[in-house]
Write an enzyme that holds these catalytic residues in place. Structure first.
Site, PDB file in Angstrom:
ATOM      1  N   ASP A  24      -3.072   1.118   2.824  1.00 45.53           N
ATOM      2  CA  ASP A  24      -3.915   0.547   3.883  1.00 45.53           C
ATOM      3  C   ASP A  24      -3.208   0.184   5.197  1.00 45.53           C
ATOM      4  OD1 ASP A  24      -5.210   0.345   1.463  1.00 45.53           O
ATOM      5  OD2 ASP A  24      -5.563  -1.796   1.578  1.00 45.53           O
ATOM      6  N   SER A  81      -3.066  -6.500   1.478  1.00 45.45           N
ATOM      7  CA  SER A  81      -3.605  -6.240   2.821  1.00 45.45           C
ATOM      8  C   SER A  81      -4.072  -7.495   3.549  1.00 45.45           C
ATOM      9  CB  SER A  81      -4.761  -5.246   2.718  1.00 45.45           C
ATOM     10  OG  SER A  81      -4.236  -3.978   2.437  1.00 45.45           O
ATOM     11  N   GLU A 202     -13.380  -4.036  -0.995  1.00 47.95           N
ATOM     12  CA  GLU A 202     -12.036  -4.265  -0.462  1.00 47.95           C
ATOM     13  C   GLU A 202     -12.051  -4.120   1.058  1.00 47.95           C
ATOM     14  OE1 GLU A 202      -9.129  -2.591  -3.933  1.00 47.95           O
ATOM     15  OE2 GLU A 202      -9.862  -1.047  -2.585  1.00 47.95           O
ATOM     16  N   TRP A 293      -7.833   6.654  -3.461  1.00 52.16           N
ATOM     17  CA  TRP A 293      -7.177   6.121  -4.663  1.00 52.16           C
ATOM     18  C   TRP A 293      -7.309   7.048  -5.867  1.00 52.16           C
ATOM     19  CZ3 TRP A 293      -3.311   3.171  -4.516  1.00 52.16           C
ATOM     20  CH2 TRP A 293      -3.220   2.096  -3.636  1.00 52.16           C
TER      21      TRP A 293
HETATM   22  C1  FRU Z   1      -7.173  -1.217  -0.840  1.00 53.47           C
HETATM   23  C2  FRU Z   1      -6.308  -2.180  -1.627  1.00 53.47           C
HETATM   24  C3  FRU Z   1      -6.520  -3.592  -1.147  1.00 53.47           C
HETATM   25  C4  FRU Z   1      -5.234  -4.263  -1.525  1.00 53.47           C
HETATM   26  C5  FRU Z   1      -4.224  -3.159  -1.284  1.00 53.47           C
HETATM   27  C6  FRU Z   1      -3.044  -3.184  -2.215  1.00 53.47           C
HETATM   28  O1  FRU Z   1      -6.677   0.068  -0.758  1.00 53.47           O
HETATM   29  O2  FRU Z   1      -6.573  -2.040  -3.001  1.00 53.47           O
HETATM   30  O3  FRU Z   1      -7.658  -4.201  -1.666  1.00 53.47           O
HETATM   31  O4  FRU Z   1      -4.966  -5.391  -0.743  1.00 53.47           O
HETATM   32  O5  FRU Z   1      -4.912  -1.941  -1.418  1.00 53.47           O
HETATM   33  O6  FRU Z   1      -2.089  -2.264  -1.791  1.00 53.47           O
END
Ligand code: FRU
Length: 492
Positions: A24, A81, A202, A293
């Site tokens: 992210d 993040s 998220e 993901w």
């Molecule tokens: C989204 C996420 C966020 C988290 C981060 C961890 O891609 O899953 O929710 O903070 O990536 O790397």
């Protein structure tokens, strides 16, 4: 660029980490002439792992410099993040000598024999983001029920003269407010019974935009990314809502009762917008993580893994009576253009002939096409590969077909055709296509229909072609530019 870089699918004008893992975008803030772009980073491996905040800066959104890691894991956990803001009025008390930067992020703590704990923390910088001090009072915000409680996006709420925060809470978002970034008051929760719940919520964002550029008609836009669930072939993706926000409650428009996706490709996730863009600029600038993901840990790059989309400007425009999110490539990218070809009012077969001569990897096609006609481009064409970017007149869509794009066996769901509806039919269909070493981004109808897809073609798949149901169809205009970021750097 070396041959090795090309084989690595490292984009010429897409920002990626020098080495190892990126996900992210985080802490995007503009301050003293620099666009900061922090990012989820595993500095020691090219797969997802203990998260740090990597740090990139740019003066022009085209050329980026990677600086030292900004935030390292500590006793409260790894650094997930979050966002960053300029504390202009020293509301935090961190800054005695003029404004500075504050990062608001999630501390993610793994706990043996239990679920992880996610709490929000602060760090501040008095030297333009070069070094960071974690706040001694961390964490500043936790929740007794939510296991997933993360990705705080903080903004200055002008109307209320206080800070606002939107944060992901499992299957909803929470809205909080604060006077000093340290003490937070709960306002409301949004998301129950609305939107897509095909994955964990998220990386939300919340910001006002003028509708059709009219300062009297402001709506709030909420971005919510949803995580990959094995039940859904799409993997992780980003939805948006439009509505009103009074500082406490977000009230969605009727149009937001339907799920609305920000991007119809597979590879634009966790995107959020820059804070503190100067008022005289006034744009709402966005960047997303260009992966998914579903397969992010398996993509066939070497030495690094992960990149961002091109930076984009977000606007709200009325389409068929509905305020609709529109994305346009940031205008700065035009400074990287090297004109290769310009055609006006020629036939489809003329276009095909002209493109056949070209061999390019990193470029932009800007075409004005006749409406209601099935036609398209093939990019990154080689002996074994082609990626189709087309218009399907009968379905009234644009699409990217990456079924023959190149490497795909790293994940069974990678192959596919991804389409976006053309919402309005104009006299001409404007199409902008951004091709790079490992990606295609398509903006149809001036950014109303967007598709972002990764591709992994052979390094020598550099051909370009054009096809059309009618070879004598008149193509109003076509421009092709190679995109060379160093040209932009020299101009600075
Ligand atoms: C989204 C996420 C966020 C988290 C981060 C961890 O891609 O899953 O929710 O903070 O990536 O790397």
């Amino acid at each position: 660029m070396s041959i090795l870089a090309k084989q690595n699918y490292r984009g010429a004008y897409h920002v990626s980490p020098r080495e190892n893992w990126m996900n992210d975008p985080n802490g995007m803030v503009y301050f003293e002439g620099e666009y900061h772009l922090f990012f989820q980073h595993h500095p020691y491996d090219d797969t997802n792992g203990p998260m740090h905040w990597g740090h990139l800066v740019s003066k022009d959104l085209v050329t980026w410099e990677e600086l030292d890691i900004a935030l390292y894991p500590d006793e409260h956990g790894v650094i997930f993040s979050g966002s960053a803001v300029v504390d202009w009025n020293n509301t935090t008390g961190f800054f005695e000598n003029g404004p500075g930067l504050v990062a608001i992020f999630t501390h993610h703590l793994e706990v043996e024999d239990s679920h992880p704990i996610q709490r929000q923390s602060l760090a501040f910088s008095t030297d333009k983001g070069r070094t960071w001090v974690k706040y001694e009072g961390n964490p500043v915000l936790e929740h007794e029920n939510f296991i997933d409680f993360r990705d705080p996006k903080v903004f200055w709420h002008e109307e209320k003269s206080r800070w606002g925060m939107i944060i992901a809470c499992g299957q909803t978002v929470g809205l909080y407010h604060s006077l000093d970034l340290k003490t937070w008051t709960f306002g409301s929760e949004f998301g129950d019974g609305i939107g897509s719940h095909d994955g964990v919520w998220e990386c939300p964002d919340l910001f006002p935009l003028e509708v059709d550029g009219d300062a009297k008609q402001v709506k709030w836009v909420m971005l919510v990314s949803i995580g990959a669930d094995p039940a859904f072939i799409e993997g992780s993706r980003t939805q948006y809502f439009t509505g009103e926000f009074d500082g406490v409650t977000f009230t969605p428009d009727a149009a937001s009762k339907e799920v609305r996706w920000a991007d119809h490709g597979r590879d634009n996730y966790a995107g959020i917008t820059w804070s503190d863009i100067p008022a005289e600029d006034g744009r709402r600038l966005f960047i997303g993580w260009m992966s998914n993901w579903k397969y992010a840990n398996q993509t066939p790059t070497e030495g690094f893994r992960g990149a961002m989309t091109i930076p984009r400007e977000l606007t709200l425009e009325t389409v068929n009576g509905i305020a609709t999110l529109v994305q346009k490539p940031a205008v700065e990218l035009e400074s990287a253009r090297k004109p290769i070809l310009t055609l006006k009012n020629v036939t489809a077969s003329d276009v095909a002939e002209a493109l056949q001569q070209l061999h390019l990897v990193s470029y932009e096609i800007h075409a004005e096409l006749p409406p209601n006609q099935s036609l398209g481009f093939k990019v990154r064409v080689g002996q074994f590969n082609e990626t189709i970017v087309g218009v399907d007149a009968s379905a009234n869509t644009i699409y990217v077909d990456r079924t023959k794009s190149g490497l795909h066996s790293f994940h069974a769901d990678f192959l596919g055709v991804h389409a976006a509806k053309l919402l309005s039919i104009d006299e001409m269909l404007a199409l902008r296509i951004f091709v790079d070493a490992g990606s295609v981004e398509v903006f149809g109808s001036e950014g109303q229909a967007v598709i972002t897809d990764l591709i992994y073609p052979d390094a020598d798949a550099t051909g370009i072609s054009f096809f059309s149901a009618h070879s004598d169809a008149i193509i109003p205009s076509l421009s092709l530019y190679e995109l060379i970021p160093s040209a932009a750097a020299k101009a600075n």
